[in-house]
Scaffold this active site. Sequence first.
Site, short mmCIF file in Angstrom:
data_model
loop_
_atom_site.label_atom_id
_atom_site.label_comp_id
_atom_site.label_asym_id
_atom_site.label_seq_id
_atom_site.Cartn_x
_atom_site.Cartn_y
_atom_site.Cartn_z
N LYS A 139 0.90 -1.14 0.17
CA LYS A 139 0.40 -0.23 -0.19
C LYS A 139 1.28 1.38 0.45
O LYS A 139 1.90 1.20 0.46
CB LYS A 139 -0.99 0.06 0.59
C1 R5P Z 1 -2.83 4.14 7.17
O1 R5P Z 1 -1.65 4.06 8.11
C2 R5P Z 1 -3.87 4.68 7.99
O2 R5P Z 1 -3.52 4.00 8.48
C3 R5P Z 1 -4.96 4.21 7.10
O3 R5P Z 1 -5.05 2.89 6.78
C4 R5P Z 1 -4.05 5.24 5.21
O4 R5P Z 1 -4.08 6.04 5.59
C5 R5P Z 1 -6.06 5.51 4.44
O5 R5P Z 1 -6.93 6.04 5.16
P1 R5P Z 1 -6.76 7.34 4.32
O6 R5P Z 1 -7.25 6.85 2.45
O7 R5P Z 1 -7.63 8.12 4.88
O8 R5P Z 1 -5.78 7.91 3.96
#
Ligand code: R5P
Length: 292
Positions: A205
């Site tokens: 990710k």
């Molecule tokens: C990861 O590091 C966070 O906890 C979230 O899973 C991630 O940032 C995705 O969420 P957002 O789209 O709000 O950035």
Amino acid sequence: MADKDGLKVAKDYHVGEAFANQGDFQVKGANGLDWGMKHRLSKIFDPKTGKTVMFAFDHGYFMGSTAGLERLDLTVPKLMPYVDVLMCTRGALRTCIPASNRCGVALRTSSGSSMLDDDLSHEVVAVDIEDAIRLNVDCMAVQTFIGADGQLESLDNLSQVINAGMQYGIPTLGVVAVGKNMERTDKYFKLATRIVAEMGAQIVKTYNCEHFDEIVAACPVPIVVAGGKKLPEDEALTLAYDVIRQGAAGVDMGRNIFQSEHPVEMAQAVRKVVHEGFTDKEAYQFYQELIH
Ligand code: R5P
């Protein structure tokens, strides 16, 4: 270890050339994995499209109560019909999420920092593999902090989780974190995503950036993209469209869904981009029609 001096700049990414070892399985880099691992990956990446809409609501693990996620029990179930995967902590899963759903689960397994810390890069593995098995999760997420103070311990965490996952057929999602000293450049993401994939993570990710297609080409496992801070809905759909067009295997979106004025409609519009080939403009029009 190779000498760092005189390194040539990588440039031959063969963007647009299909991944050569795809075989007949829809998930990049997973053709040689065992049946159980592939079955779990198929709960994450739709066998028909090879893509995924992951809904991230794990923010509480270091942010506490977050705008839009004050009541997980009320917010998340409404979104479940429109997303493929729930990315969350085990506390959220057990307390607020009915087990009678067919979504995949990406379990956050590392933690150790909070918003009160200056340096968020120190984490430990916080969930035993036995509990991940008990929860029947489809992958385990670990934060990595390449280039930060906590690099070594985060790569140790990642290795521990991958090793345990390999033993029991559970994929690992390596999260490339960004922080104050980590630039959001393609140079940084090429380094970090490749390290995480070569450590053995089955999914990576990361964030969008320039030359995103080269990052995808150089990464031998699927990349899912975080949404990041809340944007206007049309811009968030453009972000999703841009990364899908450049080869992302999906999005792992949180705030741009749960902080939208219309989260359910936004999730449906994101889904159109990821799974149905909608452009950002078509998806925004679809969103507008749903909310009016
Ligand atoms: C990861 O590091 C966070 O906890 C979230 O899973 C991630 O940032 C995705 O969420 P957002 O789209 O709000 O950035």
